[in-house]
Design an enzyme around this catalytic site. Sequence first.
Site, PDB file in Angstrom:
ATOM      1  N   CYS A   1      -0.216   3.899   2.515  1.00 52.19           N
ATOM      2  CA  CYS A   1       0.156   3.502   3.884  1.00 52.19           C
ATOM      3  C   CYS A   1       1.585   3.947   4.183  1.00 52.19           C
ATOM      4  CB  CYS A   1       0.038   1.986   4.056  1.00 52.19           C
ATOM      5  SG  CYS A   1      -1.626   1.349   3.761  1.00 52.19           S
TER       6      CYS A   1
ATOM      7  N   CYS B   1       0.829  -1.212   0.000  1.00 52.08           N
ATOM      8  CA  CYS B   1       0.000   0.000   0.000  1.00 52.08           C
ATOM      9  C   CYS B   1       0.865   1.265   0.000  1.00 52.08           C
ATOM     10  CB  CYS B   1      -0.922  -0.041   1.227  1.00 52.08           C
ATOM     11  SG  CYS B   1      -1.874   1.465   1.482  1.00 52.08           S
TER      12      CYS B   1
END
Length: 103
Positions: free
Chosen positions: A31, A28
């Site tokens: 993230c 991600c």
Amino acid sequence: MIELTEDNLKDIVDNNEMVMVQYGATWCGNCKITKPKFRRLGDENENIKFVYVDAEKLPNSRSLAEVKNLPTFAGFKNGKLINSVSGNKPSIITDLLDEVTNN
């Protein structure tokens, strides 16, 4: 900030008055972008436990909050989920932090 290596977020939530959690994953990108900001907030708020959870590797910890998208941030107080929000804007993290501390 601590990064969980075991699926034990429930223990941390139960044993700390306030806990902020970032749910993420290795793949991600958002993230990775928000993680340093989340870590900085943890450094600035030593009375709150900040935890990073790999949502794909730790399903029991993931189940404590409603995680539909990554990153998701969750705030707990006195063992209860206050709220969880998804996104990569720093304001959603600080708004959640305010909600946890003022609840």
